[in-house]
Write a protein that holds these residues in place. Structure first.
Motif, mmCIF file in Angstrom:
data_model
loop_
_atom_site.group_PDB
_atom_site.id
_atom_site.type_symbol
_atom_site.label_atom_id
_atom_site.label_comp_id
_atom_site.label_asym_id
_atom_site.label_seq_id
_atom_site.Cartn_x
_atom_site.Cartn_y
_atom_site.Cartn_z
ATOM 1 N N MET A 1 0.837 -1.195 0.000
ATOM 2 C CA MET A 1 0.000 0.000 0.000
ATOM 3 C C MET A 1 0.876 1.250 0.000
ATOM 4 O O MET A 1 1.849 1.352 0.754
ATOM 5 C CB MET A 1 -0.915 0.015 1.227
ATOM 6 C CG MET A 1 -1.837 1.216 1.299
ATOM 7 S SD MET A 1 -2.934 1.119 2.718
ATOM 8 C CE MET A 1 -3.826 2.650 2.551
ATOM 9 N N ALA A 2 0.562 2.209 -0.881
ATOM 10 C CA ALA A 2 1.336 3.443 -0.964
ATOM 11 C C ALA A 2 1.228 4.233 0.331
ATOM 12 O O ALA A 2 0.170 4.299 0.956
ATOM 13 C CB ALA A 2 0.850 4.291 -2.134
ATOM 14 N N VAL A 3 2.359 4.829 0.729
ATOM 15 C CA VAL A 3 2.428 5.603 1.971
ATOM 16 C C VAL A 3 2.852 7.027 1.635
ATOM 17 O O VAL A 3 3.819 7.235 0.889
ATOM 18 C CB VAL A 3 3.439 4.971 2.951
ATOM 19 C CG1 VAL A 3 3.573 5.833 4.198
ATOM 20 C CG2 VAL A 3 3.004 3.550 3.323
ATOM 21 N N MET B 1 5.858 3.792 -2.990
ATOM 22 C CA MET B 1 5.299 2.491 -3.335
ATOM 23 C C MET B 1 6.441 1.478 -3.292
ATOM 24 O O MET B 1 7.400 1.592 -4.060
ATOM 25 C CB MET B 1 4.667 2.535 -4.727
ATOM 26 C CG MET B 1 3.557 3.560 -4.870
ATOM 27 S SD MET B 1 2.955 3.743 -6.587
ATOM 28 C CE MET B 1 4.363 4.547 -7.361
ATOM 29 N N GLU B 2 6.350 0.508 -2.410
ATOM 30 C CA GLU B 2 7.381 -0.515 -2.303
ATOM 31 C C GLU B 2 6.985 -1.700 -3.182
ATOM 32 O O GLU B 2 5.979 -2.374 -2.928
ATOM 33 C CB GLU B 2 7.573 -0.953 -0.854
ATOM 34 C CG GLU B 2 8.764 -1.855 -0.667
ATOM 35 C CD GLU B 2 9.063 -2.145 0.799
ATOM 36 O OE1 GLU B 2 10.132 -2.699 1.096
ATOM 37 O OE2 GLU B 2 8.212 -1.808 1.654
ATOM 38 N N VAL B 3 7.778 -1.949 -4.223
ATOM 39 C CA VAL B 3 7.451 -2.958 -5.222
ATOM 40 C C VAL B 3 8.332 -4.188 -4.998
ATOM 41 O O VAL B 3 9.566 -4.081 -5.032
ATOM 42 C CB VAL B 3 7.677 -2.408 -6.644
ATOM 43 C CG1 VAL B 3 7.228 -3.429 -7.690
ATOM 44 C CG2 VAL B 3 6.942 -1.080 -6.829
ATOM 45 N N ASP C 1 11.542 6.579 -10.495
ATOM 46 C CA ASP C 1 11.883 5.163 -10.651
ATOM 47 C C ASP C 1 10.634 4.288 -10.824
ATOM 48 O O ASP C 1 9.538 4.627 -10.356
ATOM 49 C CB ASP C 1 12.749 4.659 -9.509
ATOM 50 C CG ASP C 1 14.176 5.198 -9.584
ATOM 51 O OD1 ASP C 1 14.602 5.547 -10.700
ATOM 52 O OD2 ASP C 1 14.846 5.279 -8.547
ATOM 53 N N THR C 2 10.823 3.180 -11.496
ATOM 54 C CA THR C 2 9.715 2.254 -11.747
ATOM 55 C C THR C 2 10.039 0.926 -11.043
ATOM 56 O O THR C 2 10.078 0.878 -9.825
ATOM 57 C CB THR C 2 9.477 2.072 -13.248
ATOM 58 O OG1 THR C 2 10.628 1.488 -13.894
ATOM 59 C CG2 THR C 2 9.171 3.418 -13.909
ATOM 60 N N ALA C 3 10.294 -0.111 -11.791
ATOM 61 C CA ALA C 3 10.655 -1.405 -11.224
ATOM 62 C C ALA C 3 11.078 -2.286 -12.381
ATOM 63 O O ALA C 3 11.100 -1.856 -13.543
ATOM 64 C CB ALA C 3 9.479 -2.027 -10.462
ATOM 65 N N MET C 4 11.410 -3.541 -12.094
ATOM 66 C CA MET C 4 11.779 -4.474 -13.153
ATOM 67 C C MET C 4 10.590 -4.731 -14.081
ATOM 68 O O MET C 4 9.429 -4.731 -13.641
ATOM 69 C CB MET C 4 12.247 -5.798 -12.561
ATOM 70 C CG MET C 4 13.617 -5.743 -11.915
ATOM 71 S SD MET C 4 14.098 -7.358 -11.257
ATOM 72 C CE MET C 4 15.780 -7.000 -10.728
ATOM 73 N N ASN C 5 10.900 -4.989 -15.324
ATOM 74 C CA ASN C 5 9.877 -5.291 -16.311
ATOM 75 C C ASN C 5 9.490 -6.770 -16.196
ATOM 76 O O ASN C 5 9.888 -7.612 -17.003
ATOM 77 C CB ASN C 5 10.402 -4.976 -17.716
ATOM 78 C CG ASN C 5 9.349 -5.192 -18.784
ATOM 79 O OD1 ASN C 5 8.163 -5.262 -18.490
ATOM 80 N ND2 ASN C 5 9.782 -5.314 -20.027
ATOM 81 N N VAL D 1 1.728 -4.914 -9.115
ATOM 82 C CA VAL D 1 1.749 -4.094 -7.899
ATOM 83 C C VAL D 1 1.686 -2.616 -8.247
ATOM 84 O O VAL D 1 0.899 -1.857 -7.663
ATOM 85 C CB VAL D 1 3.012 -4.402 -7.064
ATOM 86 C CG1 VAL D 1 3.162 -3.391 -5.932
ATOM 87 C CG2 VAL D 1 2.937 -5.818 -6.499
ATOM 88 N N LEU D 2 2.495 -2.171 -9.210
ATOM 89 C CA LEU D 2 2.516 -0.757 -9.544
ATOM 90 C C LEU D 2 1.182 -0.288 -10.119
ATOM 91 O O LEU D 2 0.689 0.801 -9.777
ATOM 92 C CB LEU D 2 3.640 -0.460 -10.534
ATOM 93 C CG LEU D 2 4.985 -0.050 -9.943
ATOM 94 C CD1 LEU D 2 5.985 0.260 -11.036
ATOM 95 C CD2 LEU D 2 4.837 1.154 -9.013
ATOM 96 N N GLU D 3 0.582 -1.080 -10.965
ATOM 97 C CA GLU D 3 -0.714 -0.686 -11.539
ATOM 98 C C GLU D 3 -1.773 -0.565 -10.457
ATOM 99 O O GLU D 3 -2.609 0.351 -10.486
ATOM 100 C CB GLU D 3 -1.131 -1.687 -12.621
ATOM 101 C CG GLU D 3 -0.314 -1.553 -13.894
ATOM 102 C CD GLU D 3 -0.743 -2.538 -14.962
ATOM 103 O OE1 GLU D 3 -1.181 -3.661 -14.608
ATOM 104 O OE2 GLU D 3 -0.655 -2.196 -16.157
#
Length: 323
Positions: free
Chosen positions: A1-3, A12-14, A40-44, A51-53
């Motif tokens: 959950m975003a903080v 957002m912890e991915v 920053d995003t995360a691994m593809n 999670v990000l969506e």
């Protein structure tokens, strides 16, 4: 959950399943009519996209009005940038890192230099395909804008500046807000783990660059530091001193190994260094040996720059010794 870690800034912890890093921090800076900024995003990979969506949906973030500031080129930070922006938002990345994206022989050059330093001779593509940076890197077109450092961004209530901090990568960038003392440090400063400083090419000295970048960062007024991994902290000053001390100790360890054992490859040095992993070096997974080798080369190059170590090539293999 975003903080919400600061007004209009959300962490957002991915998760990164099966990766020693465990997770990556992605941040949203909520803007006004000027749009949002993602840091920053995360691994593809599907687990990260899911999670990000979900987090972006919960925050009601419109990615068509969101640019992405990528602190550096590694897949856990850049990997999902094309997917999330869909060619609409701008992706900002340090110019030195951006140059590697279009290099068709980048991975082969890294592998070849690793072999020169003692990495096992394997089918090159078999080794490269196991690297998470290759497996989970960005796919698709990006509206990419390169950064040199010093560029300014207005996002909502904040006025940010890009700060070039080479070391972890040559084009690593931080995002700094002077008025509020907010610093997105990427992998330049981490608090729970130590940033990896690696080298797989000639004529570079990333550890010397990293030390200089740390000392420059020490001069910034920072009240909140938001890193690329693990826990955010307040003042990074004490951690900067720890990181400088850590890498000096690692360089000293590499020096002592050469003093006690004589000329050897960087892979031999790496196998004798201490690592925060269970089991012997021989039991490390192949990619962990690769990362250890890169760190050993970086520290040997630092010693070489400082006139303590020399290197000679024989039959295509590099061996290091004390001067």
């Amino acid at each position: 959950m975003a903080v919400e870690v600061a007004p209009d800034i959300f962490r957002m912890e991915v998760p990164l399943p099966g990766n020693p890093l465990r997770s990556v921090n992605s941040y949203i800076i909520r803007g006004n009519d000027d749009g949002n900024m993602m840091v920053d995003t995360a691994m593809n990979r599907p687990e990260c996209r899911e999670v990000l969506e979900r987090e972006l949906s919960d925050l009601d973030v419109d990615m068509t009005r969101t640019d992405v500031f990528v602190t550096h080129m590694h897949a856990d930070h850049l990997g999902l940038a094309p997917y999330l922006t869909g060619g609409r938002g701008t992706v900002f990345l340090g110019k030195e890192d951006a140059a590697f994206i279009d290099e068709s022989d980048y991975w082969m050059r890294m592998y070849a230099y690793g072999v020169m330093n003692g990495f096992p001779r394997l089918d090159p593509m078999e080794a490269i395909r196991k690297h998470p940076g290759y497996r989970y890197g960005p796919l698709g077109e990006m509206n990419l804008r390169t950064l040199a450092g010093g560029e300014r961004f207005t996002v909502g209530r904040y006025e940010f500046r890009a700060v070039h901090t080479p070391g972890h990568t040559e084009g690593h960038m931080m995002l700094y807000e002077k008025e509020e003392g907010i610093l997105f440090s990427g992998d330049h400063i981490l608090f729970d783990i130590t940033p990896n400083i690696s080298l797989f090419e000639e004529d570079k000295d990333p550890l010397s660059e990293y030390m200089s970048s740390l000392k420059m960062t020490r001069e910034l007024r920072v009240e909140n530091t938001f890193p690329g991994h693990r826990t955010p902290m307040k003042d990074p000053g004490p951690r900067i001193e720890e990181l400088i001390s850590h890498h000096l100790q690692r360089a000293e360890e590499a020096f002592d190994i050469l003093r006690d054992s004589g000329p050897m490859t960087a892979m031999d040095v790496a196998s004798r260094m201490t690592w925060d992993m269970r089991g012997s070096f021989e039991e490390f997974p192949l990619m962990q040996k690769w990362f250890a080798l890169g760190e050993a080369i970086a520290h040997l190059r630092y010693l070489e720059t400082n006139g303590k170590v020399g290197v000679r090539e024989r039959a295509g293999i590099l061996r290091y010794s004390l001067i």
